[in-house]
Design an enzyme around this catalytic site. Structure first.
Site, PDB file in Angstrom:
ATOM      1  CB  CYS A   1      -0.875  -0.041   1.255  1.00  0.00           C
ATOM      2  SG  CYS A   1      -1.893   1.404   1.453  1.00  0.00           S
TER       3      CYS A   1
ATOM      4  CB  CYS B   1      -1.427   3.974   7.072  1.00  0.00           C
ATOM      5  SG  CYS B   1      -3.082   3.491   7.589  1.00  0.00           S
TER       6      CYS B   1
ATOM      7  CB  CYS C   1      -0.828  -1.623   7.860  1.00  0.00           C
ATOM      8  SG  CYS C   1      -2.174  -2.481   7.129  1.00  0.00           S
TER       9      CYS C   1
ATOM     10  CB  CYS D   1      -7.473   0.473   2.681  1.00  0.00           C
ATOM     11  SG  CYS D   1      -7.226  -0.566   4.137  1.00  0.00           S
TER      12      CYS D   1
ATOM     13  CD  GLN E   1     -14.551 -12.646  16.177  1.00  0.00           C
ATOM     14  OE1 GLN E   1     -13.472 -12.089  15.956  1.00  0.00           O
ATOM     15  NE2 GLN E   1     -14.971 -12.889  17.407  1.00  0.00           N
TER      16      GLN E   1
ATOM     17  CE1 TYR F   1     -18.202  -8.587  28.713  1.00  0.00           C
ATOM     18  CE2 TYR F   1     -17.684 -10.841  29.352  1.00  0.00           C
ATOM     19  CZ  TYR F   1     -17.776  -9.505  29.659  1.00  0.00           C
ATOM     20  OH  TYR F   1     -17.437  -9.081  30.919  1.00  0.00           O
TER      21      TYR F   1
ATOM     22  CD  GLU G   1     -23.712  -8.251  22.832  1.00  0.00           C
ATOM     23  OE1 GLU G   1     -22.707  -8.971  22.923  1.00  0.00           O
ATOM     24  OE2 GLU G   1     -23.644  -7.008  22.741  1.00  0.00           O
TER      25      GLU G   1
ATOM     26  CG  ASP H   1     -15.077 -13.136  22.051  1.00  0.00           C
ATOM     27  OD1 ASP H   1     -14.058 -12.434  22.189  1.00  0.00           O
ATOM     28  OD2 ASP H   1     -15.568 -13.417  20.935  1.00  0.00           O
TER      29      ASP H   1
ATOM     30  CB  CYS I   1      -9.355  -8.969  20.023  1.00  0.00           C
ATOM     31  SG  CYS I   1     -10.265  -7.748  20.960  1.00  0.00           S
TER      32      CYS I   1
END
Ligand SMILES: C[S@@+](CC[C@H](N)C(=O)[O-])C[C@H]1O[C@@H](n2cnc3c(N)ncnc32)[C@H](O)[C@@H]1O
Length: 457
Positions: A66, A72, A75, A154, A288, A316, A337, A387, A414
């Site tokens: 890119c 940026c 990334c 992108c 996701q 979650y 949730e 999660d 994550c």
């Protein structure tokens, strides 16, 4: 601004290359630096530096795809060879857990991504304006305090995303609207673009200020819709939403969504162990962001558990993805949730996938678990899946988990930093980490997804 030489020895947690430099007592964090690079850098702040010249190329360096890659903030690792990215992520997970776990646990090899470009189904772009009024719509510069640049391409998403950004930029120029500013003036805040990787469903949501004096008029909204429709091969299938964000000092921020065009949701499909599952996703529901890796994540989570289970709690739960994947190994599943839109999707998803043994509850995990426990008919779960968002489990959720005392906890995250922190709180209460599986959901970024299995001993 000072110039100096710098040899990159390791990666900073944000992905910068870190190395010592003569004349500086602390190591420098160089944006775009790769372990093994020898560089001439410009030092901007005390520790932050930018590459001026590469005097020796690291063997782990590769050519980014890119044109925005060097600056940026999206990334930080496009210039790092993909296999080396994986090695670094594996090492990071090992460091985070090995420092406090003395018992044996299995750290599995990170699951790599087969499709390392155009893998995301969602991206959020920001509107910004400088003092002279120049307009910017795109992503944030690396190492800046929220400075937006005009995005042209992108490689994490399909080309449709940049064509939407280009059309919205044209619309903005003609609209006379201003970008939202931190002093709560101006209209335009963010642009969320989503595209299903399996069905090609498309969704665009424009977020604007909730102050009446900055509201968009009918004509501006109509022109926005027309510009978006120009980008899509099947305009009738594009979902368009306006989200109004009301920020009043001293009060919680409120959001109101207006459905402007097309279907009120998009569909995504996941293939888990040979079965195709379908998920409805509303504009504010979490899903996701890398569906192909989500398939590996969920399959691997399922394989880690030896069923059958009497009762699985999915905390979650989002749109009930994990509940639906795990329903086949349990007598019953209960999902909790917070987001009512995601709960609504979860209920539809239950029907779409013909799941009979799933109950879905809307509310905060900590409070709802307490309520469930007070029910005399409550069957204590033998497996709890958590999660949570990047911030990890809050005090109430940890307390709830410890009171439920399931035989197994499957913790998907994550953010392995908060995950490791939470696991450290659970271990003195009798839980042991038996398995850790990193998954590369986010190639070219420093982010890592991890599955941790804890068992009560
Ligand atoms: C990382 S997502 C996981 C969603 C789902 N497991 C999946 O894989 O699609 C975290 C979810 O937690 C929800 N959430 C955040 N705070 C919560 C809370 N206090 N109680 C219940 N849910 C919460 C968010 O709305 C979001 O849907």
């Amino acid at each position: 601004m000072k110039e100096s030489v710098c040899c990159i020895q390791r990666f900073h947690k944000k992905g910068y290359g870190t190395g010592k430099s003569p004349g500086f007592s602390k190591p420098l964090h160089v944006i775009g630096g790769v372990i093994g690079d020898e560089l001439i850098v410009e030092v901007k702040t005390k520790q932050r530096a930018f590459i001026k010249q590469i005097t020796h190329l690291s063997p782990y360096r590769t050519v980014p795809k890119c044109s925005h890659a060097p600056s940026c903030g999206g990334c930080s690792w496009q210039q790092v060879d993909y296999l080396f990215q994986l090695e670094q992520k594996q090492q990071r997970v090992h460091e985070l857990f090995a420092c406090f776990i003395k018992e044996q646990f299995i750290l599995k090899s990170i699951l790599s991504c087969d499709q390392i470009w155009q893998y995301r189904n969602k991206m959020e772009f920001s509107f910004s304006q400088d003092r002279s009024g120049q307009q910017f719509l795109g992503l944030i510069f690396a190492g800046s305090r929220g400075h937006v640049f005009n995005l042209q391409e992108c490689w994490l998403v399909s080309v449709w995303f940049s064509s939407v950004v280009a059309q919205v930029r044209l619309w903005w120029k003609q609209s006379g609207l201003s970008a939202y500013r931190l002093d709560n003036t101006g209209s335009l805040r963010t642009l969320i673009v989503r595209q299903s990787l399996s069905t090609s469903d498309r969704l665009v949501m424009l977020t604007v200020s909730g102050r009446p004096e900055y509201a968009l008029n009918k004509q501006q909204i109509q022109q926005f819709i027309q510009k978006i429709l120009l980008t899509a091969p099947e305009p009738e299938k594009v979902s368009i939403f306006l989200r109004i964000q009301q920020a009043i000092k001293g009060q919680p921020t409120q959001f109101f969504e207006m459905h402007l065009h097309g279907p009120d949701h998009m569909l995504e499909k996941l293939n888990i162990e040979g079965k195709t599952l379908t998920f409805k996703i509303s504009p504010t529901s979490f899903f996701q962001p890398n569906p192909r890796q989500a398939e590996k994540l969920f399959s691997s989570a399922l394989q880690a558990i030896q069923g059958p289970k009497k009762h699985i709690l999915d905390l979650y739960a989002g749109t009930a993805t994990l509940s639906i994947v795990f329903a086949k190994i349990a007598d019953r599943v209960t999902a909790i949730e917070l987001n009512p839109h995601a709960v609504f999707d979860a209920k539809v998803n239950k029907e779409l996938n013909h799941i009979k043994n799933l109950e879905i509850i809307c509310g905060d995990v900590g409070s709802k678990v307490q309520e469930l426990k007070n029910d005399p008919d409550f069957i204590f779960p033998d497996l709890v899946i958590v999660d949570p968002p990047r911030t990890g489990l809050d005090g109430k959720a940890i307390k709830a988990l410890l009171e439920l005392r399931p035989q197994e906890i499957l913790y998907i995250s994550c953010n392995p930093v908060t995950q490791a922190h939470d696991i450290q709180l659970l271990m003195p209460k009798g839980y042991q980490l038996v398995l850790l599986q990193p998954v590369d959901q986010f190639p070219h970024t420093v982010h890592i997804e991890t599955i941790a299995l804890l068992r009560l001993f």
